[in-house]
Design a protein around this motif. Structure first.
Motif, short mmCIF file in Angstrom:
data_model
loop_
_atom_site.label_atom_id
_atom_site.label_comp_id
_atom_site.label_asym_id
_atom_site.label_seq_id
_atom_site.Cartn_x
_atom_site.Cartn_y
_atom_site.Cartn_z
N PRO A 22 0.81 -1.22 0.00
CA PRO A 22 0.00 0.00 0.00
C PRO A 22 0.84 1.26 0.00
N ALA A 23 1.95 1.26 0.74
CA ALA A 23 2.81 2.45 0.77
C ALA A 23 3.39 2.75 -0.61
N ARG A 24 3.73 1.72 -1.36
CA ARG A 24 4.26 1.95 -2.72
C ARG A 24 3.17 2.47 -3.66
N ILE A 25 1.95 2.00 -3.47
CA ILE A 25 0.84 2.53 -4.27
C ILE A 25 0.68 4.02 -3.98
N GLN A 26 0.72 4.40 -2.69
CA GLN A 26 0.60 5.81 -2.34
C GLN A 26 1.76 6.63 -2.90
N SER A 27 2.97 6.10 -2.81
CA SER A 27 4.12 6.82 -3.35
C SER A 27 3.99 7.06 -4.84
N PHE A 28 3.47 6.07 -5.57
CA PHE A 28 3.25 6.21 -7.00
C PHE A 28 2.21 7.30 -7.27
N LEU A 29 1.13 7.30 -6.50
CA LEU A 29 0.10 8.35 -6.66
C LEU A 29 0.69 9.73 -6.40
N ASP A 30 1.56 9.83 -5.40
CA ASP A 30 2.13 11.12 -5.03
C ASP A 30 3.16 11.61 -6.04
N SER A 31 4.00 10.69 -6.54
CA SER A 31 5.15 11.12 -7.34
C SER A 31 4.95 11.00 -8.85
N GLU A 32 4.10 10.05 -9.28
CA GLU A 32 3.97 9.79 -10.70
C GLU A 32 2.64 10.27 -11.28
N ILE A 33 1.66 10.52 -10.44
CA ILE A 33 0.33 10.93 -10.90
C ILE A 33 0.08 12.37 -10.46
N GLY A 34 -0.06 13.27 -11.43
CA GLY A 34 -0.32 14.66 -11.10
C GLY A 34 -1.73 14.87 -10.59
N TYR A 35 -1.96 16.03 -9.97
CA TYR A 35 -3.29 16.33 -9.45
C TYR A 35 -4.16 16.86 -10.58
N ASN A 36 -5.31 16.24 -10.77
CA ASN A 36 -6.24 16.63 -11.83
C ASN A 36 -6.98 17.90 -11.42
N LYS A 37 -6.70 19.00 -12.10
CA LYS A 37 -7.26 20.30 -11.73
C LYS A 37 -8.55 20.63 -12.48
N GLU A 38 -9.09 19.65 -13.21
CA GLU A 38 -10.37 19.91 -13.88
C GLU A 38 -11.42 20.29 -12.84
N PRO A 39 -12.39 21.13 -13.21
CA PRO A 39 -13.43 21.54 -12.25
C PRO A 39 -14.14 20.33 -11.65
N ARG A 40 -14.59 20.50 -10.41
CA ARG A 40 -15.31 19.41 -9.72
C ARG A 40 -16.46 18.92 -10.59
N GLY A 41 -16.53 17.61 -10.76
CA GLY A 41 -17.60 17.02 -11.55
C GLY A 41 -17.31 16.93 -13.03
N ALA A 42 -16.09 17.31 -13.45
CA ALA A 42 -15.78 17.29 -14.88
C ALA A 42 -15.37 15.91 -15.36
N THR A 43 -14.66 15.14 -14.52
CA THR A 43 -14.18 13.82 -14.92
C THR A 43 -14.30 12.84 -13.77
N CYS A 44 -14.40 11.56 -14.14
CA CYS A 44 -14.28 10.47 -13.17
C CYS A 44 -13.56 9.34 -13.89
N LEU A 45 -12.24 9.46 -13.97
CA LEU A 45 -11.42 8.57 -14.78
C LEU A 45 -11.27 7.19 -14.13
N SER A 46 -11.27 6.17 -14.97
CA SER A 46 -10.98 4.81 -14.50
C SER A 46 -9.49 4.69 -14.20
N ARG A 52 -2.81 6.17 -17.94
CA ARG A 52 -2.48 6.72 -19.25
C ARG A 52 -2.26 8.23 -19.20
N ASP A 53 -3.16 8.94 -18.50
CA ASP A 53 -3.09 10.40 -18.47
C ASP A 53 -2.16 10.92 -17.39
N ARG A 54 -1.81 10.06 -16.43
CA ARG A 54 -0.95 10.46 -15.31
C ARG A 54 -1.55 11.63 -14.53
N LEU A 55 -2.88 11.61 -14.38
CA LEU A 55 -3.60 12.63 -13.63
C LEU A 55 -4.71 11.97 -12.81
#
Length: 212
Positions: A22-46, A52-55
């Motif tokens: 779990p800690a490695r999953i969190q580290s990947f989310l923190d370091s490899e996946i950027g924060y999606n700044k789309e407006p609230r309710g704009a996306t719900c990505l699988s 793929r999008d790294r967001l």
């Protein structure tokens, strides 16, 4: 024969299998996946689209965390934290040695990973309380949901869907939630001090209106 790929491609599965804890999953989310700044309710990505999008924002990060946990033999469980004058926050939760922990994506530093040291889901949820506030400095966390096993959405192909998977957040926000505070405690809450607000914003992307 049981298909253990969950619909992921060989490369996608290889990435997820490298996240062995779990800690490695969190580290990947923190370091490899950027924060999606789309407006609230704009996306719900699988999870596939997150890879793929790294967001990812909070909901998308929780879905990714749940999918990665599932690849490693955990059930894919989500927990919804509900607030007033603020956004919900969604956690991918897991249990080890009888204790609960969580994986989460957030623009605020205090609303992410929790070690599996919490005996109950209430303990886990309340650990987010002091870090859960809006820009007015109000402590806003109020309730938490029961765990939702995402296997109930397998018919949607939620892990690899190309379309947004709105059915999941709609379900999460529609189920019963358990209060964390009684009304008397709520009336007596203090505002968050400036130092905690500054610490929460450390590394934040953009000017998010709410913490999550």
């Amino acid at each position: 024969m049981i298909d253990r790929s969950h619909g992921f491609s060989r490369d996608e599965l290889a990435t997820l299998r490298r996240l062995r804890t779990p800690a490695r999953i969190q580290s990947f989310l923190d370091s490899e996946i950027g924060y999606n700044k789309e407006p609230r309710g704009a996306t719900c990505l699988s999870p596939r689209r997150v890879l793929r999008d790294r967001l990812a924002h909070c909901m998308e990060g929780a879905l990714f965390g749940a999918a990665a946990l599932r690849v490693h033999g955990f059930p894919a469980l989500l927990l919804d934290l509900e607030a007033v004058r603020d956004d919900d926050h969604v956690l991918a939760i897991f249990r080890q040695r009888g204790h609960w922990g969580a994986i989460a994506k957030s623009n605020y530093s205090g609303l992410r990973f929790r070690e599996p040291v919490y005996r109950t889901l209430r303990e886990l949820a309340i650990s987010y309380f002091e870090h859960y506030y809006n820009l007015a400095g109000e402590k806003t966390l109020r309730t938490y949901s029961r765990p939702v096993n995402l296997s109930r959405f397998d018919s949607l192909g939620w892990m690899t869907a190309e379309d947004d998977v709105w059915e999941i957040p709609r379900y999460l926000t529609g189920i019963a939630h358990t209060p964390l505070l009684n009304p008397d405690l709520t009336r007596r809450l203090n505002r968050v001090d400036a130092r905690l607000q500054a610490a929460g914003r450390l590394g934040a992307v953009g000017q998010a209106s709410w913490p999550v």
